[in-house]
Design an enzyme around this catalytic site. Sequence first.
Site, PDB file in Angstrom:
ATOM      1  N   HIS A 278       1.009  -1.114   0.036  1.00 45.36           N
ATOM      2  CA  HIS A 278       0.044   0.010   0.185  1.00 45.36           C
ATOM      3  C   HIS A 278       0.982   1.287   0.069  1.00 45.36           C
ATOM      4  CE1 HIS A 278      -2.040   3.315   1.932  1.00 45.36           C
ATOM      5  NE2 HIS A 278      -2.932   3.084   1.146  1.00 45.36           N
ATOM      6  N   CYS A 279       1.953   1.263   0.630  1.00 41.00           N
ATOM      7  CA  CYS A 279       2.604   2.536   0.909  1.00 41.00           C
ATOM      8  C   CYS A 279       3.655   3.110  -0.165  1.00 41.00           C
ATOM      9  CB  CYS A 279       3.566   2.281   2.182  1.00 41.00           C
ATOM     10  SG  CYS A 279       2.524   2.062   3.658  1.00 41.00           S
ATOM     11  N   ILE A 280       4.454   2.211  -0.555  1.00 47.27           N
ATOM     12  CA  ILE A 280       5.623   2.801  -1.557  1.00 47.27           C
ATOM     13  C   ILE A 280       4.965   3.109  -2.959  1.00 47.27           C
ATOM     14  CG2 ILE A 280       7.881   2.541  -2.627  1.00 47.27           C
ATOM     15  CD1 ILE A 280       8.097   2.056   0.222  1.00 47.27           C
ATOM     16  N   ILE A 282       2.058   4.345  -3.548  1.00 49.60           N
ATOM     17  CA  ILE A 282       0.899   5.205  -3.464  1.00 49.60           C
ATOM     18  C   ILE A 282       1.353   6.593  -2.828  1.00 49.60           C
ATOM     19  CG2 ILE A 282      -1.439   5.615  -2.374  1.00 49.60           C
ATOM     20  CD1 ILE A 282      -1.897   2.748  -2.976  1.00 49.60           C
ATOM     21  N   ASP A 283       2.125   6.623  -1.640  1.00 50.16           N
ATOM     22  CA  ASP A 283       2.237   7.465  -0.907  1.00 50.16           C
ATOM     23  C   ASP A 283       2.998   8.765  -1.509  1.00 50.16           C
ATOM     24  OD1 ASP A 283       1.197   6.085   1.164  1.00 50.16           O
ATOM     25  OD2 ASP A 283       2.682   5.678   2.376  1.00 50.16           O
TER      26      ASP A 283
END
Length: 442
Positions: A278-280, A282-283
């Site tokens: 989810h993080c890399i 999208i953020d």
Amino acid sequence: MNDSKNKKFLNQLISKFENGNAVIGIVGLGYVGLPLMLRYADVGFKVLGIDIDMVKVDKLNQGISYIEHISAESINAARAKGFEATTDFSRATEADALIICVPTPLNDYREPDLSYVLSTTEALVPHMRAGQIVSLESTTYPGTTDEELKPRIEAGGFKVGEEVFLVFSPEREDPGNQHFETRTIPKICGGTTEACQQAGIALYSPAIDTVVPVSSTRAAELTKLLENIHRAVNIGLVNEMKIIADKMDIDIHEVIRAAATKPFGFTAYYPGPGLGGHCIPIDPFYLTWKARQYGLHTRFIELAGEINSDMPHWVISKLADALNERSRSIKGSKVLVLGIAYKKNVDDMRESPSVELMEILRDKGADIAYSDPHVPVFPKMREHHFELSSVELTAATIASYDVVLLATDHRAFDYALIQEHAKLIVDTRGVYLTPASNVVKA
């Protein structure tokens, strides 16, 4: 409302956390919410889980886990200590803390999609009461907590910092990491007001070894983005280095291993077929979107994003070249994708680059199959769909495919067996250290 009453709400709330009498509400029971629930239950708090997914709720109430690295035994241990799950948001009034752990994806235009956060907040507000704390853990852009949650809570008739306390405390879960657990990962916490900050520290201190206060919710929100953008940019760098090394006929993984022997000034990051989780992936877009409101163009971050986003296509070009050298085309070839989770040794499919690889290959006419011991059946996803189940790896099965695409390097794979029987392996993870006629690095 006078100061003594304001302090009364705060003091009562802090006392509940210190005495272990608080009810902890976890809203969103996924990869972030479920480990947090287990931790609070483990230290003796009564935990109420709230989720819109009735299937998840029913499984939890039956003591069944739907996340591979979380055992049914741990779920049942939490139930024995009072944990229960519900889809009924009206029960939010029972909780002293409401910790929001819902997805923050991107929309079709690569812009922040706060619909889950906002709809969750709006569903909670009618059932909130004075003396509660709300903590947002979902990754988002700086200003979300103050600009989006605070007005909605105050529209419900509460004064934030006096009657209801509001903080941002970003999740730091790393599924499959054996070196850290929820308790041992330091917790960032930023409050809307000083009273909110005190309440936030009191909320997390009983469950987390180290709570790290920062000056504001915006600072906490940007901290989370910096952590993940740091990784995205460095992975973009090694992905670009991988392409250069490939042209020079140098093994980038050998180079990284050698560089990593330097005891200072270097941190090893590894290339791959694309970014997952989810993080890399999208953020960084959350920050680039917010930066545009200030007239800023985040060139460095966006360049890394472009390089990482191009990786699946580069891998497919390497696969196509390797097939071409063997007088075959992608169209009509049988391709076995090894590993479809976004990282090794987990069942987490969020933003997995393997799925994009499968879709590109399917669009080019390949006959696709996959093998992943952590994902026995291709799951229902918001944007992707395959009617496939994991293929068991045997000598005969491996030999029946024209190419094996190693996308996720799970420990469970028998790499010697695969190399012995595969006609062609396209290795995107640097698993095979020794050059071989049937192994192509990508």
